[in-house]
Motif scaffolding. Sequence first.
Motif, PDB file in Angstrom:
ATOM      1  N   TRP A 125       0.512  -1.355   0.049  1.00 48.56           N
ATOM      2  CA  TRP A 125      -0.300   0.211  -0.101  1.00 48.56           C
ATOM      3  C   TRP A 125       1.117   1.051   0.209  1.00 48.56           C
ATOM      4  CZ3 TRP A 125      -3.977  -1.682  -1.333  1.00 48.56           C
ATOM      5  CH2 TRP A 125      -4.859  -3.211  -1.066  1.00 48.56           C
ATOM      6  N   GLU A 127       3.977   2.428  -1.174  1.00 51.43           N
ATOM      7  CA  GLU A 127       3.674   2.259  -2.560  1.00 51.43           C
ATOM      8  C   GLU A 127       2.880   3.048  -3.350  1.00 51.43           C
ATOM      9  OE1 GLU A 127       7.338   2.988  -3.869  1.00 51.43           O
ATOM     10  OE2 GLU A 127       6.752   2.786  -5.261  1.00 51.43           O
ATOM     11  N   LEU A 128       1.913   2.286  -3.025  1.00 46.00           N
ATOM     12  CA  LEU A 128       0.761   3.114  -4.334  1.00 46.00           C
ATOM     13  C   LEU A 128       0.557   4.167  -4.035  1.00 46.00           C
ATOM     14  CD1 LEU A 128      -1.506   2.483  -6.554  1.00 46.00           C
ATOM     15  CD2 LEU A 128      -2.777   1.475  -4.779  1.00 46.00           C
ATOM     16  N   LEU A 129       0.297   3.883  -2.535  1.00 45.83           N
ATOM     17  CA  LEU A 129       0.490   5.539  -2.554  1.00 45.83           C
ATOM     18  C   LEU A 129       0.766   7.105  -2.637  1.00 45.83           C
ATOM     19  CD1 LEU A 129      -1.536   5.013   1.129  1.00 45.83           C
ATOM     20  CD2 LEU A 129      -2.736   5.598  -1.049  1.00 45.83           C
ATOM     21  N   CYS A 131       3.229   6.305  -4.888  1.00 44.67           N
ATOM     22  CA  CYS A 131       3.182   7.457  -6.070  1.00 44.67           C
ATOM     23  C   CYS A 131       2.259   7.765  -6.783  1.00 44.67           C
ATOM     24  CB  CYS A 131       2.968   5.918  -7.155  1.00 44.67           C
ATOM     25  SG  CYS A 131       4.747   4.773  -7.330  1.00 44.67           S
ATOM     26  N   GLY A 132       1.084   7.844  -6.548  1.00 44.13           N
ATOM     27  CA  GLY A 132      -0.569   7.589  -6.620  1.00 44.13           C
ATOM     28  C   GLY A 132      -0.289   9.602  -6.518  1.00 44.13           C
ATOM     29  N   PHE A 133       0.046   9.443  -5.142  1.00 47.45           N
ATOM     30  CA  PHE A 133      -0.004  10.867  -4.599  1.00 47.45           C
ATOM     31  C   PHE A 133       1.343  12.210  -5.457  1.00 47.45           C
ATOM     32  CE2 PHE A 133      -2.868   9.474  -1.163  1.00 47.45           C
ATOM     33  CZ  PHE A 133      -3.621  10.534  -1.247  1.00 47.45           C
ATOM     34  N   GLY A 134       2.838  11.484  -6.139  1.00 41.77           N
ATOM     35  CA  GLY A 134       3.367  11.687  -6.333  1.00 41.77           C
ATOM     36  C   GLY A 134       4.335  12.460  -5.557  1.00 41.77           C
ATOM     37  N   ARG A 138       9.354  10.184  -3.796  1.00 40.63           N
ATOM     38  CA  ARG A 138       9.092   9.278  -4.691  1.00 40.63           C
ATOM     39  C   ARG A 138       9.662  10.298  -5.824  1.00 40.63           C
ATOM     40  NH1 ARG A 138      10.017   6.310  -6.732  1.00 40.63           N
ATOM     41  NH2 ARG A 138       8.568   3.486  -7.373  1.00 40.63           N
ATOM     42  N   ASN A 142      12.431   8.188  -9.051  1.00 39.18           N
ATOM     43  CA  ASN A 142      12.253   7.839 -10.356  1.00 39.18           C
ATOM     44  C   ASN A 142      13.152   8.580 -10.865  1.00 39.18           C
ATOM     45  OD1 ASN A 142       9.745   6.894 -10.327  1.00 39.18           O
ATOM     46  ND2 ASN A 142       8.576   8.306 -10.726  1.00 39.18           N
TER      47      ASN A 142
ATOM     48  N   TRP B 165      -6.198  12.075 -12.003  1.00 42.33           N
ATOM     49  CA  TRP B 165      -4.585  12.361 -10.990  1.00 42.33           C
ATOM     50  C   TRP B 165      -3.463  11.813 -10.449  1.00 42.33           C
ATOM     51  CZ3 TRP B 165      -3.329  13.641  -6.214  1.00 42.33           C
ATOM     52  CH2 TRP B 165      -2.248  13.826  -5.705  1.00 42.33           C
ATOM     53  N   PHE B 166      -4.817  10.738  -9.573  1.00 38.51           N
ATOM     54  CA  PHE B 166      -3.782  10.159  -9.105  1.00 38.51           C
ATOM     55  C   PHE B 166      -3.830   8.742  -9.491  1.00 38.51           C
ATOM     56  CE2 PHE B 166      -4.083   5.987  -6.043  1.00 38.51           C
ATOM     57  CZ  PHE B 166      -3.511   6.495  -5.133  1.00 38.51           C
ATOM     58  N   ASN B 169      -0.885   9.275 -12.185  1.00 32.89           N
ATOM     59  CA  ASN B 169       0.258   9.351 -11.480  1.00 32.89           C
ATOM     60  C   ASN B 169       1.722   8.070 -11.524  1.00 32.89           C
ATOM     61  OD1 ASN B 169       0.885  12.442 -10.895  1.00 32.89           O
ATOM     62  ND2 ASN B 169       0.004  12.100  -8.798  1.00 32.89           N
ATOM     63  N   VAL B 170       0.317   6.694 -10.654  1.00 35.36           N
ATOM     64  CA  VAL B 170       0.571   6.006 -10.844  1.00 35.36           C
ATOM     65  C   VAL B 170       0.836   5.781 -12.121  1.00 35.36           C
ATOM     66  CG1 VAL B 170      -0.796   3.417 -10.131  1.00 35.36           C
ATOM     67  CG2 VAL B 170      -1.349   5.369  -8.710  1.00 35.36           C
ATOM     68  N   PHE B 175       5.116   2.129 -10.418  1.00 33.28           N
ATOM     69  CA  PHE B 175       4.230   1.099  -9.986  1.00 33.28           C
ATOM     70  C   PHE B 175       3.101   0.752 -11.223  1.00 33.28           C
ATOM     71  CE2 PHE B 175      -0.128  -0.668  -8.570  1.00 33.28           C
ATOM     72  CZ  PHE B 175       0.318  -1.008  -7.036  1.00 33.28           C
ATOM     73  N   GLN B 202      -3.629  -4.784  -4.739  1.00 30.91           N
ATOM     74  CA  GLN B 202      -3.828  -3.708  -5.074  1.00 30.91           C
ATOM     75  C   GLN B 202      -4.535  -2.707  -6.215  1.00 30.91           C
ATOM     76  OE1 GLN B 202      -0.276  -2.264  -3.720  1.00 30.91           O
ATOM     77  NE2 GLN B 202       0.278  -3.043  -1.698  1.00 30.91           N
TER      78      GLN B 202
END
Lengths: 271, 311
Positions: A125, A127-129, A131-134, A138, A142, B165-166, B169-170, B175, B202
Amino acid sequence: MTAVASPLTTTLEVRGVSVRFGGVIAVADVTFTAHTAEVLGVMGPNGAGKTTLFNVISGVQRPTSGEVSLGGSRLTGRGVEDVAALGVTRTFQTPVMFWGLTVRESVEVALAAREFGGTYPPAPWRELLRCGFGTPGRRRENAVLRECADAILTGAGIAAMAGRATESLAFGEERLLEMARALAVSPNVLLLDEPLSALNPDEIEAVLTSIRSARASGVAVLLVEHAVGELLAVADRVVVLDHGRKIAEGSPQAVAADPLVIDAYIGDELE
Amino acid sequence: MYGRFGLVLLALVAVLVWFLPSYYTGLLTQIGLYALVTIGLNMFMGYAGQVSLGQAAFVGIGAYTSAALAVKGHVTPWLGLIAGALVAALVAYVLSFIALRLRENLLALATLALGIVINVVFNEWEFIGGSSGFKDIPGFALGAFTFDQRAYAILAWALVALGIWFAGNVVRSSFGRALIAISAGELGAQTLGVESERLKRQTFVLSAVYAGVAGAVYASSFSYIDPSSFSFLLSVNFVLMSVIGGIRSLWGAVIGAAVVVALGQVLQNVVPLVLPSARGDFQQFFLGVILIAMLILLPRGITSRLREARA
């Protein structure tokens, strides 16, 4: 009495490995070790069990009996990812490409696993968060991954391919990328399944150079190859399988002169 | 890029709602909520390379959670939205241990079956209204302002902007690259240390969060839900939106949702003119025909054609 110092450190141990598919014995009681910084050739006619043996070592296939261990810790029974995390990776007879990614991105996939302690994603989890929130952290990682990927591609002599889509690669280029990708995880043991087949002479030279530089950096390279001449030239030691059994092991010269080996190959040609 | 794209769409919607008749404002809300679900579905199908024919169930779980909390517990829909997302995530997490053992066709069948089973639960569980569902579900409010059609459209598209947006980013991070890697060559990725099962799990849970959020907003904006709102047909429509827009595309999710809702409207008006005896089911029939045509003519969706045109 002086102990004879072994210049080789034992890394990979294959002990009494057998694989049965129903009534067929693909690998029968095979035992050998591979050491750091050596190229161990694995020879044998078609159907000798070479690929099955690679499948066992890399965790794809569970052996019927016997076990494989690396530096004392048991690999048998672990999943493919966990075996990879312990430093054993491989290539395939038919290169596996990550269509949808560029050459550089493919290497970044391998690097991400290495950077995060062997497997990706690391902690569930989070890592997913990230990545998602940039998150800024992170994003920095990259950028680092990207630089590392470029360094690896340069080292493999394929920096010019970096931005290309993997769908656009020729077969030989696929092999070179797959090899670079495998080396990107900084393996202790690298299993190469026929890395020279269907390559042109320049590509063969590039792969052999990669193999030698991997050995120089301490990797134990296990090499299955039908191009016997090249295999004997690059290997430090050779194990020969026939019908699933190990029939010879030793220096390339000794193995090439072994009547059992010659018989196995000639027998195969007559069949 | 995705973030800005989302904000532009949000701004556009925020302007449009002042000029559109309320019927069309309602359609905008619907497109936004469907787009949100489809963005999540595209992560799971397009990027991770899996299949889900049960996404409507997660929309339903979000809707029912929020509605039950609001009707029975007088909990504000804002909290209901978060709770709906969490419950959908939890259910997806538990189900993933069954479903994600399977691959391709079997996974499709398993998600289909799970979607139907969850719908049966909605139907049979009297506590959440059984077959008659919930009515008079309280709406969202900000202080003294109770949401109207316009506000729901803006809320839906604000969530789309956040969601895209989320997701954007992913998909452009490690990921996302790992997802593409497992969808293209799972074993090859595993031999590099990529935990494919964890990634799939996930992503499945993430897709359920998107669906659950959309469901919670849906429940309050329509103020009425029943099990038939979250049937297998809705799941099929999400796949249709996904395929029409292009499964490996986040913009495609929005385009797909808009096209399917627009097509539904056209069919609703045109089919009765051609076939006077036709009823609602005919819409579904024609959407099915369109899905098959898409798979044959544009298997990678509308956005793939746009991408080629640009290249």
